[in-house]
Design a protein around this motif. Structure first.
Motif, PDB file in Angstrom:
ATOM      1  N   VAL A 157      -7.998  -2.571   7.501  1.00 26.61           N
ATOM      2  CA  VAL A 157      -6.768  -3.029   7.500  1.00 26.61           C
ATOM      3  C   VAL A 157      -6.201  -3.726   5.921  1.00 26.61           C
ATOM      4  O   VAL A 157      -5.191  -3.401   5.363  1.00 26.61           O
ATOM      5  CB  VAL A 157      -6.998  -5.015   7.752  1.00 26.61           C
ATOM      6  N   ALA A 158      -7.587  -3.866   4.886  1.00 26.15           N
ATOM      7  CA  ALA A 158      -6.610  -3.836   3.039  1.00 26.15           C
ATOM      8  C   ALA A 158      -6.233  -2.329   2.632  1.00 26.15           C
ATOM      9  O   ALA A 158      -5.415  -2.486   1.955  1.00 26.15           O
ATOM     10  CB  ALA A 158      -8.516  -3.588   2.470  1.00 26.15           C
ATOM     11  N   GLN A 159      -6.517  -1.129   3.384  1.00 24.95           N
ATOM     12  CA  GLN A 159      -5.444  -0.151   2.661  1.00 24.95           C
ATOM     13  C   GLN A 159      -4.694   0.823   3.778  1.00 24.95           C
ATOM     14  O   GLN A 159      -3.910   0.769   3.328  1.00 24.95           O
ATOM     15  CB  GLN A 159      -7.070   1.343   2.724  1.00 24.95           C
ATOM     16  N   LEU A 160      -4.508  -0.054   4.610  1.00 24.43           N
ATOM     17  CA  LEU A 160      -3.294   0.617   5.315  1.00 24.43           C
ATOM     18  C   LEU A 160      -2.041  -0.569   5.423  1.00 24.43           C
ATOM     19  O   LEU A 160      -1.479  -0.149   6.058  1.00 24.43           O
ATOM     20  CB  LEU A 160      -3.784   0.865   6.991  1.00 24.43           C
ATOM     21  N   GLY A 161      -2.770  -1.002   5.606  1.00 25.83           N
ATOM     22  CA  GLY A 161      -1.513  -3.016   6.181  1.00 25.83           C
ATOM     23  C   GLY A 161      -2.120  -3.070   7.563  1.00 25.83           C
ATOM     24  O   GLY A 161      -2.388  -2.107   8.663  1.00 25.83           O
TER      25      GLY A 161
END
Length: 613
Positions: free
Chosen positions: A117-121
């Motif tokens: 989630v931190a990388q992709l949103g």
């Protein structure tokens, strides 16, 4: 996703901190006048009560007429629970819009780690998960299966309830589980959903019980340690946002800080060693195609860098939740894998966790726990006086170190006697770089001549700890069992205060001396004609001067022998050769210091099972 002008629809997975944080962010960014969560209606009243008792965790239990038990824990890291808490904080209505007929939730297929989630949103990650569920869900994919029927009925009911709420509220935040998300969207857009009618659902006996803190790991989605961090963040407005990956690092560090007060143990688990453990944990996790480690991986990595004791402390810390319902003097709900024991029940019964999206199963990891106080008392009473011996692998280890120290002392003596002279016709034992550089302006080369080793050593003195004699009440001399073993004189901690198995006691050397080849010598700590000696280390050194037949005595310690010992050595016409304790690694010192006393040679047959390495 905007399902309609007045409905914000969010997919979620139970028990994941990332989804709970996203719901909190949404409620901070936008003002909703109604919150709806995809939880069976029958849990609504009791779950709202459970929210008020947080951070003390309770579970709502539903018992059907057939005796099946369902329960829903008030998990602080669950997105639906966070949504209900936000409704209470913002004074808006909250509704449970799931179908009231209870059934076991279908397990999710393997999904990407929420670390992404931190990388992709969040939106991209949720879309990816929905695609995985739609393409590979064998248990709900078959249209005739029981799970498929339950999911369709549940999705129809949720869509129907959303239509009802839409008539009364203008801005609704609706949470729908990923298993039913696509079906809810599909049914919401059908015209017939407006006029659906549902059969009467069975009734359930609903109760609420506080969960035993020792069993929270089986009830929650995240580790209880992570849930505790998330709760602490709620009560500290200026604290940093909880990051699941960072909590693993803090788990290792905080456990190390609380692990032991002994300076040597703290030094053993140095920051470099903790970093090595985290690197090992990362590799272990990636090898299983995940980004976030499981509790099994965490404990395995902790055992790799800190041994059994540290792994056990990590396990206890990971399962520890700091908010305990001590003030409630009533029985607690015991939770296990697919079973619970209700207060007042005589035993456990099968149960279904409504907030469990993945299957949980047992895995075996070999860890030797510390014996209980009752077991230690039993070992103490069964100890037979008069017969003790050593653990053979530790004998080999200390004898190997003894040989290494004697060899090293010989090298130090030769180094002291080496001669340096100007190069003429031979380089002899090598060029003396230091002396050559010192006289570089003369353009001369100096060579070194090391004389052959003279004399032998038979006694070695090793001082691990000096100046804390009160910690070492056990002073003794152990005689060799065969001619390849040294006569050992030592002072150590009380072994009978730390019994780890039947006939097995653990102790730590404060200091020792080794005499090889072995001879019979009296106990140096009981010599009547000894000069006035001030410490146990001086007794060891005096015994070495008294019983050594050689002039050189290696002396391994943190400090050089003092003036008093040097004067004594001159009287005996002998010499201590100091080797700094720092010349050896901390791990080597730690292993050498710990030894075990066995209650007779028969104990050797089972000692390895309790001692380990």
């Amino acid at each position: 996703m905007k399902l309609a002008d007045s409905i914000t629809l969010v997919p979620y997975i139970h028990g994941k901190l990332t989804f709970a944080q996203h719901i909190r962010d949404l409620c901070l960014q936008e003002k909703f006048d109604c919150i709806a969560v995809d939880i069976p209606e029958c849990f609504e009243e009791h779950l709202l009560d459970a929210i008020h008792d947080l951070p003390h965790i309770s579970a709502v239990i539903a018992r059907g007429a057939d005796g099946t038990v369902y329960y829903a824990p008030a998990d602080p890291c669950d997105a639906s629970i966070e949504a209900m808490r936000q409704s209470g904080q913002n004074h808006v209505r909250c509704f449970c819009i799931g179908h009231a007929e209870l059934s076991a939730p279908a397990p999710l297929p393997p999904l990407p780690d929420d670390y992404a989630v931190a990388q992709l949103g969040f939106d991209a990650y949720a879309s990816l998960c929905l695609r995985v569920i739609a393409s590979g869900h064998p248990e709900i994919g078959a249209s005739g299966s029981e799970h498929f029927h339950d999911q369709e009925t549940g999705a129809q009911f949720t869509a129907f309830r959303l239509h009802q709420l839409r008539c009364d509220y203008r801005n609704i935040l609706a949470l729908v589980h990923m298993n039913r998300y696509s079906a809810v969207v599909r049914h919401f857009k059908k015209e017939k959903t407006y006029n659906l009618s549902f059969a009467k659902t069975p009734s359930y006996a609903i109760t609420r019980e506080f969960v035993n803190p020792d069993h929270l790991y089986f009830a929650l989605g995240e580790l209880p340690y992570v849930a505790g961090k998330f709760e602490r963040e709620r009560y500290e407005p200026f604290s940093r946002r909880v990051n699941p990956a960072d909590t693993v690092k803090s788990l290792f560090i905080e456990t190390r800080d609380e692990y032991s007060d002994a300076s040597e143990d703290a030094a053993f688990l140095s920051p470099a060693r903790i970093q090595a453990g985290l690197t090992f944990l990362r590799n272990l996790t990636v090898s299983e195609r995940r980004f976030m480690p499981t509790l099994f991986d965490i404990v395995a990595a902790a055992k790799g860098v800190g041994g059994n004791a540290y792994a056990l402390h990590i396990l206890k810390s990971a399962k520890y939740y700091p908010y305990l319902p001590f003030e409630l003097d009533k029985p607690l709900l015991s939770v296990g894998i697919d079973k619970v024991e209700l207060p007042g029940d005589a035993g456990a019964r099968p149960a279904i966790n409504m907030f469990r999206d993945v299957r949980v199963y047992w895995r075996t990891l070999s860890i030797k726990p510390d014996p209980s106080q009752l077991a230690k008392k039993k070992y103490r009473f069964s100890w037979r006086p008069g017969s003790v011996c050593s653990h053979v692998p530790e004998d080999r280890r200390i004898e190997g170190f003894n040989a290494h120290v004697r060899k090293k002392a010989g090298a130090v003596v030769c180094e002291d006697r080496s001669l340096t002279e100007k190069f003429t016709v031979s380089v002899k034992d090598g060029i003396d770089i230091r002396e050559t550089m010192r006289n570089w302006f003369n353009a001369d080369i100096y060579v070194r001549e090391i004389p052959p080793s003279q004399g032998k050593t038979d006694m070695v003195v090793i001082i691990f700890d000096e100046g804390h004699d009160d910690n070492y009440p056990h002073c003794a001399t152990w005689y060799a069992e065969h001619d390849q073993e040294s006569t050992l004189t030592f002072y150590a901690t009380d072994p009978y205060a730390d019994l780890i198995g039947p006939g097995i006691a653990r102790s730590r050397y404060g200091g020792l001396s080794l005499l090889f080849p072995p001879r019979l010598i009296p106990n140096v700590f009981a010599l009547s004609d000894a000069p006035e000696l001030k410490s146990l280390s001086e007794y060891l050194a005096y015994g070495a001067l008294l019983f050594s037949r050689e002039k050189i005595i290696p002396y391994v310690a943190a400090k050089k022998p003092g003036v008093r010992l040097t004067g004594l050595a001159k009287k005996f016409k002998k010499r201590f050769v100091w080797i700094p304790l720092s010349a050896f690694s901390m791990e080597t010192i730690r292993k050498l210091r710990t030894f075990h006393v066995l209650n007779g040679k028969t104990v050797r047959s089972w000692a390895a099972r309790f001692i380990g390495e």
